[in-house]
Scaffold this active site. Structure first.
Site, PDB file in Angstrom:
ATOM      1  N   LYS A 155       2.882-189.720   9.520  1.00  0.00           N
ATOM      2  CA  LYS A 155       1.997-190.370  10.497  1.00  0.00           C
ATOM      3  C   LYS A 155       2.295-191.848  10.514  1.00  0.00           C
ATOM      4  CE  LYS A 155      -1.517-189.131  13.148  1.00  0.00           C
ATOM      5  NZ  LYS A 155      -1.826-187.770  13.632  1.00  0.00           N
ATOM      6  N   GLY A 176     -15.812-187.777  22.555  1.00  0.00           N
ATOM      7  CA  GLY A 176     -14.518-188.343  22.946  1.00  0.00           C
ATOM      8  C   GLY A 176     -14.173-187.938  24.363  1.00  0.00           C
ATOM      9  N   GLY A 230     -10.733-188.715  25.482  1.00  0.00           N
ATOM     10  CA  GLY A 230      -9.306-189.023  25.539  1.00  0.00           C
ATOM     11  C   GLY A 230      -8.518-187.775  25.882  1.00  0.00           C
ATOM     12  N   ASN A 231      -7.251-187.791  25.489  1.00  0.00           N
ATOM     13  CA  ASN A 231      -6.347-186.713  25.872  1.00  0.00           C
ATOM     14  C   ASN A 231      -6.780-185.339  25.361  1.00  0.00           C
ATOM     15  OD1 ASN A 231      -3.417-185.294  25.087  1.00  0.00           O
ATOM     16  ND2 ASN A 231      -3.664-186.094  27.143  1.00  0.00           N
TER      17      ASN A 231
END
Ligand code: GLU
Length: 428
Positions: A107, A219, A221-222
């Site tokens: 990451k 959330g 987002g994507n």
């Protein structure tokens, strides 16, 4: 939320220790797998649009590569810490193992807030990140991808920098590229769709028809957007979505009891997952404090934002109707909240499984990039469904056979596959 109270790396290590105990893993294996194998910490100097130099802190952590090259996203976030990146890299090792992909875990991150950066400044951060780790990443060693607040454009700038320095094309260096530039159809949708494929399988086990279910999502987002899309296609109703408000520096929940309209909310959202609250109010959404997303009277909760969002301070507030939690985010639940969820017999689909769709299609993207032959969207999504469904069934069967909960089962499968690979290589 005080992030220092809940250190995600301590959570990841506690989860690992528990899995290691269940597997009766020897000390050498524990010592190897409890910490990342390699870490890179560096500075990225950028000449800002005002002519001044600003230095950004960047990281890449490679937790383990016994099953294949390290794989995992790069996150842009103002509160990014090395311990968060360490935890996320460990979770990637387990995620690729649970999904049974020939990959390890890594990451990356940069401490920055793209809301306040021009496209040129963002491009310089992307190119600078690649220059700092160039010798330590690559299509056969460590393959980055998008994560929170990074997108296809960021991936393409990173690829371009890598190829410019190498003087050759390496489309398998990075995934999450734009379609037509080495990207895979369905990659953008993959994580959110994968969450809902897992939800579909869990509802089957609970003998609940998705058409009669409601959900609240944290959330926008994507991950969240495509999870909502597929859930609605399955006939479910999302009544509440919460997200961060950049201007007020707090979060809000947007509720419509008879169901939110995804297109409507997308038309008043920014690219980083914020919804303009004044416009939402004009469209007759109730605008509530962000924390109320988890208090809604719904069947399913989908935390699809950051880590530590379900914790000891708030877990008691979840509504007694909730029967399923699907972790779209990485590490959204702290160990104490986990205990509460177990006690209440709520079916939890752990992050390693629930959000494995993204890295699964990243793997398909690598395969397509390396062949330079690209599949139709239906083919990609069909293969995603097969992979997610078989991973779900493997975890669920293992949980039942060994009287474990879904998180324990996923962790034990992942740690045991990874330890086996290390053992077979003669590392431990
Ligand atoms: N960032 C995503 C995750 O946490 C995707 C990683 C990848 O595609 O390599 O799973």
């Amino acid at each position: 939320m005080n992030r220092s109270v809940y250190n995600p790396f301590q959570t990841a290590q506690a989860q690992f220790d528990h899995a290691a105990d269940l597997l009766e893993l020897d000390q050498g294996a524990r010592d190897l797998l409890r910490n990342p194998m390699k870490e890179f910490h560096f500075s990225i100097p950028v000449r800002m649009d005002n002519g001044r130099i600003k230095v950004f802190r960047g990281f890449r952590v490679q937790h383990n590569h016994a099953r294949g090259p390290a794989k995992g996203g790069i996150r842009f976030h103002p509160q990014e810490t090395i311990d968060t990146v360490r935890a996320l890299s460990m979770w990637m090792t387990w995620k690729t193992a649970v999904a049974d992909l020939p990959l390890g875990g890594g990451k990356g991150g940069v401490v920055c807030d793209p809301h306040n950066l021009s496209p040129r400044e963002q491009e310089q951060i992307c190119r600078g990140w690649v220059r700092q780790v160039l010798k330590n990443v690559g299509p056969y060693s460590d393959i980055p991808a998008p994560d929170i607040m990074t997108n296809t454009q960021h991936m393409l700038w990173m690829l371009d920098e890598y190829e410019a320095i190498q003087g050759e094309h390496f489309p398998g260096f990075i995934t999450g590229k734009p379609v037509g530039m080495g990207g895979s159809q369905g990659r953008t949708e993959a994580t959110g769709y994968g969450v809902m494929i897992a939800v579909r399988e869990a509802l089957k086990e609970l003998s609940v028809n998705p058409e009669n279910t409601t959900a609240s999502v944290q959330g926008f987002g994507n991950v969240s957007r495509y999870a909502i899309e597929l859930f609605q296609q399955m006939g479910g109703t999302v009544t509440c979505v919460s997200c961060w408000d950049q201007i007020d520096q707090t979060s809000y929940a947007f509720r419509k009891k008879d169901g939110i309209n995804l297109d409507e909310l997308l038309s008043i959202a920014d690219p980083f997952g914020g919804i303009i609250k004044e416009k939402a109010a004009d469209l007759n959404y109730e605008v509530l404090p962000g924390s109320t997303w988890m208090e809604q009277e719904v069947d399913i909760l989908v935390p699809a934002a950051l880590e530590n969002q379900l914790n000891a301070d708030n877990i008691k507030n979840i509504n007694s109707r909730v029967k399923l939690i699907a972790e779209g985010a990485n590490g959204p639940t702290t160990p104490d909240a986990d205990q509460f969820i177990n006690k209440k017999n709520i079916f939890l689909i752990p992050d390693l499984l629930a959000n494995a769709g993204g890295v699964t299609v990243s793997y398909f993207e690598q395969v397509q990039s390396n062949m330079n032959y690209f599949w139709e969207k239906e083919e990609v999504l069909g293969k995603l469904d097969v992979k997610m469904t078989s991973a779900f069934i493997a975890v669920s069967d293992f949980a039942k056979a060994n009287k474990l909960n879904m998180r324990e089962a996923a962790n034990v499968i992942a740690v045991s596959r990874t330890a086996d690979a290390c053992r077979n290589r003669g590392w431990i």
